[in-house]
Design a protein around this motif. Structure first.
Motif, mmCIF file in Angstrom:
data_model
loop_
_atom_site.group_PDB
_atom_site.id
_atom_site.type_symbol
_atom_site.label_atom_id
_atom_site.label_comp_id
_atom_site.label_asym_id
_atom_site.label_seq_id
_atom_site.Cartn_x
_atom_site.Cartn_y
_atom_site.Cartn_z
ATOM 1 N N ARG A 4 0.843 -1.188 0.000
ATOM 2 C CA ARG A 4 0.000 0.000 0.000
ATOM 3 C C ARG A 4 0.879 1.239 0.000
ATOM 4 O O ARG A 4 2.079 1.160 0.233
ATOM 5 N N VAL A 5 0.278 2.379 -0.247
ATOM 6 C CA VAL A 5 0.985 3.656 -0.130
ATOM 7 C C VAL A 5 0.863 4.096 1.320
ATOM 8 O O VAL A 5 -0.233 4.130 1.881
ATOM 9 N N SER A 6 1.983 4.421 1.944
ATOM 10 C CA SER A 6 1.940 4.820 3.350
ATOM 11 C C SER A 6 2.180 6.308 3.556
ATOM 12 O O SER A 6 1.805 6.861 4.581
ATOM 13 N N GLN A 7 2.810 6.961 2.561
ATOM 14 C CA GLN A 7 3.119 8.382 2.718
ATOM 15 C C GLN A 7 3.207 9.035 1.346
ATOM 16 O O GLN A 7 3.683 8.427 0.400
ATOM 17 N N ILE A 8 2.730 10.278 1.273
ATOM 18 C CA ILE A 8 2.845 11.078 0.061
ATOM 19 C C ILE A 8 3.534 12.381 0.442
ATOM 20 O O ILE A 8 3.124 13.048 1.395
ATOM 21 N N GLY A 9 4.564 12.746 -0.302
ATOM 22 C CA GLY A 9 5.275 13.991 -0.065
ATOM 23 C C GLY A 9 4.742 15.099 -0.952
ATOM 24 O O GLY A 9 4.507 14.884 -2.138
ATOM 25 N N ILE A 10 4.533 16.253 -0.361
ATOM 26 C CA ILE A 10 4.026 17.416 -1.092
ATOM 27 C C ILE A 10 5.011 18.568 -0.879
ATOM 28 O O ILE A 10 5.246 18.977 0.259
ATOM 29 N N PRO A 11 5.588 19.101 -1.967
ATOM 30 C CA PRO A 11 6.540 20.204 -1.806
ATOM 31 C C PRO A 11 5.829 21.504 -1.444
ATOM 32 O O PRO A 11 4.735 21.768 -1.922
ATOM 33 N N VAL A 12 6.471 22.273 -0.576
ATOM 34 C CA VAL A 12 5.916 23.564 -0.163
ATOM 35 C C VAL A 12 7.005 24.631 -0.214
ATOM 36 O O VAL A 12 8.190 24.318 -0.133
ATOM 37 N N LEU A 45 -2.892 7.269 6.117
ATOM 38 C CA LEU A 45 -1.921 7.681 5.105
ATOM 39 C C LEU A 45 -1.264 8.966 5.600
ATOM 40 O O LEU A 45 -1.953 9.900 6.018
ATOM 41 N N ARG A 46 0.053 9.000 5.600
ATOM 42 C CA ARG A 46 0.755 10.210 6.032
ATOM 43 C C ARG A 46 0.993 11.130 4.851
ATOM 44 O O ARG A 46 1.432 10.695 3.786
ATOM 45 N N LEU A 47 0.694 12.409 5.059
ATOM 46 C CA LEU A 47 1.057 13.442 4.096
ATOM 47 C C LEU A 47 2.256 14.176 4.681
ATOM 48 O O LEU A 47 2.191 14.684 5.797
ATOM 49 N N ILE A 63 -1.080 14.766 -7.898
ATOM 50 C CA ILE A 63 -2.411 15.134 -7.426
ATOM 51 C C ILE A 63 -2.819 14.154 -6.347
ATOM 52 O O ILE A 63 -2.774 12.942 -6.552
ATOM 53 N N VAL A 64 -3.206 14.677 -5.187
ATOM 54 C CA VAL A 64 -3.719 13.851 -4.099
ATOM 55 C C VAL A 64 -5.241 13.931 -4.164
ATOM 56 O O VAL A 64 -5.814 15.020 -4.184
ATOM 57 N N TYR A 65 -5.890 12.767 -4.213
ATOM 58 C CA TYR A 65 -7.344 12.690 -4.255
ATOM 59 C C TYR A 65 -7.827 12.321 -2.857
ATOM 60 O O TYR A 65 -7.624 11.196 -2.418
ATOM 61 N N PHE A 66 -8.468 13.257 -2.169
ATOM 62 C CA PHE A 66 -8.965 13.055 -0.818
ATOM 63 C C PHE A 66 -10.383 12.496 -0.886
ATOM 64 O O PHE A 66 -11.302 13.190 -1.338
ATOM 65 N N GLU A 67 -10.570 11.261 -0.434
ATOM 66 C CA GLU A 67 -11.891 10.633 -0.487
ATOM 67 C C GLU A 67 -12.794 11.194 0.605
ATOM 68 O O GLU A 67 -12.377 11.316 1.762
#
Length: 122
Positions: A4-12, A45-47, A63-67
């Protein structure tokens, strides 16, 4: 084998502004933060928000899709929180007895994400 995906990195670009957006506007649980990183919980899921140390990774977000359960209600609540949507909730696919609804928005760092909902229909 990938489980599974456990973490998604988002640049800021600006950590304080990004933390405020994800914590207050999207109402996600802040786990912890440092000067260059912040971790949020999104139902297991960690962001990871991070200030890029390397130009290669700056502003290269997926793109992160938030359910969500109720897309129209969530859309209205997030708009009231100050989230700027690029589109209203709309149907993007019909499969068997469900419709997939989405609405795209930009975060405080100009990354594009979406809320998504699977809606049963008759």
């Amino acid at each position: 084998m990938i489980n599974r995906v456990s973490q998604i990195g988002i640049p800021v670009q600006k950590m304080e502004r990004a933390v405020q957006f994800y914590k207050e506007f999207l109402e996600l649980q802040l786990l912890f933060e440092t000067n260059t990183m912040a971790f949020f919980n999104c139902d297991g899921l960690r962001l990871l928000l991070s200030v890029s140390e390397n130009e290669t990774f700056a502003n290269k977000s997926s793109i992160v899709y938030f359910e969500v359960d109720e897309i129209k209600t969530t859309y209205t609540r997030l708009q009231k929180n100050g989230v700027q949507f690029l589109s209203k909730p709309h149907v993007v696919a019909k499969m068997d007895d469900t419709e997939t609804w989405m609405a795209f928005f930009q975060d405080s760092e100009q990354n594009t994400h979406a809320i998504i909902s699977e809606v049963a229909f008759k």
